[in-house]
Write a protein that holds these residues in place. Structure first.
Motif, PDB file in Angstrom:
ATOM      1  N   ASP A  13      41.443  39.635  38.436  1.00  0.00           N
ATOM      2  CA  ASP A  13      40.298  38.862  37.969  1.00  0.00           C
ATOM      3  C   ASP A  13      39.555  38.343  39.196  1.00  0.00           C
ATOM      4  O   ASP A  13      40.094  37.551  39.973  1.00  0.00           O
ATOM      5  N   VAL A  14      38.331  38.807  39.381  1.00  0.00           N
ATOM      6  CA  VAL A  14      37.536  38.441  40.548  1.00  0.00           C
ATOM      7  C   VAL A  14      36.257  37.766  40.059  1.00  0.00           C
ATOM      8  O   VAL A  14      35.366  38.425  39.512  1.00  0.00           O
ATOM      9  N   ASN A  15      36.179  36.467  40.198  1.00  0.00           N
ATOM     10  CA  ASN A  15      35.017  35.705  39.722  1.00  0.00           C
ATOM     11  C   ASN A  15      34.697  36.008  38.259  1.00  0.00           C
ATOM     12  O   ASN A  15      33.530  36.150  37.874  1.00  0.00           O
ATOM     13  N   GLY A  16      35.742  36.134  37.439  1.00  0.00           N
ATOM     14  CA  GLY A  16      35.542  36.387  36.031  1.00  0.00           C
ATOM     15  C   GLY A  16      35.293  37.836  35.670  1.00  0.00           C
ATOM     16  O   GLY A  16      34.988  38.149  34.515  1.00  0.00           O
ATOM     17  N   VAL A  17      35.440  38.743  36.639  1.00  0.00           N
ATOM     18  CA  VAL A  17      35.256  40.187  36.417  1.00  0.00           C
ATOM     19  C   VAL A  17      36.606  40.868  36.599  1.00  0.00           C
ATOM     20  O   VAL A  17      37.304  40.637  37.593  1.00  0.00           O
ATOM     21  N   LYS A  18      36.982  41.716  35.660  1.00  0.00           N
ATOM     22  CA  LYS A  18      38.233  42.469  35.779  1.00  0.00           C
ATOM     23  C   LYS A  18      37.982  43.708  36.648  1.00  0.00           C
ATOM     24  O   LYS A  18      37.261  44.621  36.248  1.00  0.00           O
ATOM     25  N   VAL A  19      38.601  43.699  37.833  1.00  0.00           N
ATOM     26  CA  VAL A  19      38.396  44.762  38.823  1.00  0.00           C
ATOM     27  C   VAL A  19      39.701  45.529  39.018  1.00  0.00           C
ATOM     28  O   VAL A  19      40.730  44.934  39.353  1.00  0.00           O
ATOM     29  N   ALA A  20      39.652  46.836  38.805  1.00  0.00           N
ATOM     30  CA  ALA A  20      40.825  47.694  39.007  1.00  0.00           C
ATOM     31  C   ALA A  20      40.747  48.349  40.377  1.00  0.00           C
ATOM     32  O   ALA A  20      39.666  48.734  40.849  1.00  0.00           O
ATOM     33  N   HIS A  21      41.902  48.470  41.030  1.00  0.00           N
ATOM     34  CA  HIS A  21      41.990  49.159  42.318  1.00  0.00           C
ATOM     35  C   HIS A  21      42.961  50.318  42.179  1.00  0.00           C
ATOM     36  O   HIS A  21      44.130  50.126  41.821  1.00  0.00           O
TER      37      HIS A  21
END
Length: 387
Positions: A163-171
């Motif tokens: 969770d990055v600033n309310g955004v779900k970011v996949a790596h």
């Protein structure tokens, strides 16, 4: 301490500019190239530990990496590439060709500001599954996320989503496989080998798990070439045509390659070395870049992504014969340098050192721009301001 200011730009020429959503979500990503701990860097960490009294088991990598902390720590999401497996804190350690490096570097990466790392490389399997498990256990202990290798078949199916600033970011992370130490057939699940279908399936799983942005790390290309290879270019095109991956971060060449927008998606083909000390330094192997990407939500539910970079350099002390003294003003220790900041605040550095930093800045910029990114794509050096 420096603060970073990212200035966004329109997307590539010829395409319509996305409408940024008023009050929409945004976040920044910092990413860098290979973390490759050669024996000389272990010796430096031992030397620094004696001075600082810090670190673990007589090794302190903190001073070596401190130069990039002001940039890395400012990003909302910072991604590194951990090239090699780690051993036990007191060793034994090994260099090329079958690396086994101090786990203390992981604590330093976390302290510098890295959040998660790719672990898929041609060295992932240097010491087999046991070392893969030890490495991921150590990363968990240090608080670093990881993707690209796995301890179990079940873990191999998991997706690293943050969770990055309310955004779900996949790596996601994939690599070509070493011919020296290939993964056994019955343990293929432990290592993400580059394959377009596998990348597509991983992205699909990420989206199903709620990922709104997917970032892909690729360990690919040819070593010591500053231009992407034909297979890199072909894979880049397929990724843009067959997946919805939002950003691609590359490494493995150990030198800087271009950053380019391909069909609307940013590709950093290779960010060079974040830190390394090759047995035969070429000058180019000491030069690297931190990629800085700003994501801004658009009114159509997509993302406007702008790209910036920070040139870096690994300072290497001169090799001296017994009893020989270093020239006045020469480098004394291995250090990762934020080149732009060093040039802004020379602090009595010799003209020879400053000339080396200027060369690194100019040459790195040239390689990064080599596929046209400074045109309509808008790639620029990241602005730095003093507090």
């Amino acid at each position: 301490m420096a603060t970073v200011v990212a200035v966004t730009t329109a997307c590539s020429s010829g395409a319509s500019t996305p409408q940024v959503k008023s009050g929409g979500r945004s976040f920044t990503v910092a990413a860098a190239g290979d973390v490759l701990i050669h024996p000389e860097l272990v010796e430096q960490a031992a030397k620094d530990a004696k001075k600082t009294g810090k670190g673990e088991a007589g090794l302190d990598f903190g001073p070596m990496m401190a130069g990039v902390k002001p940039v890395i720590s400012k990003a909302d999401l910072a991604i590194c590439h951990m090239e090699t497996p780690v051993g036990k804190p007191k060793g034994p350690f090994e260099g090329y060709p079958e690396f086994l490096v101090p786990p203390q570097i992981l604590t330093t990466l976390k302290d510098v500001g890295y959040d998660t790392c790719s672990t898929a490389s041609n060295h992932t399997w240097d010491h087999g599954l046991g070392a893969v498990r030890r490495t991921l256990n150590a990363m968990d202990k240090a608080g670093l996320g990881h993707t690209g290798s796995a301890r179990t078949p079940e873990e191999a199916e998991q997706i690293n989503i943050r969770d990055v600033n309310g955004v779900k970011v996949a790596h996601l992370a994939f690599s070509w496989m070493s011919f020296l130490n290939p993964t056994p057939e019955n343990q293929k699940w432990a290592f993400n080998q580059i394959d377009t279908d596998a990348i597509k399936k991983a992205e699909k799983r990420a989206r199903e798990k709620g990922a709104e942005v997917v970032i892909l790390s690729l360990h690919w290309g040819l070593e010591h070439y500053n231009e992407p290879s034909i297979p890199q270019l072909e894979l880049a095109k397929r990724i843009t045509e067959e997946t919805g991956v939002d950003l691609v971060i590359g490494h493995h060449s150990h030198v800087v390659q271009p950053i380019q927008k391909v069909n609307g998606t940013w590709f950093a083909y290779s960010l060079g070395n974040q830190i390394a000390r090759h047995s035969s330094p070429t000058g180019l192997t000491e030069e690297g870049a931190i990629g800085w990407f700003e994501f801004r939500e658009t009114t159509d539910g997509d993302w406007d992504v702008s790209a910036r970079y920070v040139p870096t350099l690994v300072d290497i002390p001169p090799e001296l014969e017994a009893g020989e003294k270093a020239p006045a003003g020469a480098v004394e220790d291995h250090r990762v340098v934020d080149v732009r900041q060093a040039l802004k605040s020379p602090d009595g550095l010799s003209e020879e050192r400053l000339a080396r930093y200027r060369l690194a800045q100019e040459r790195t910029s040239g390689f990064l721009y080599n596929r046209g990114a400074p045109g309509g794509d808008g790639l620029k050096e990241l602005a730095l301001e003093r507090d």
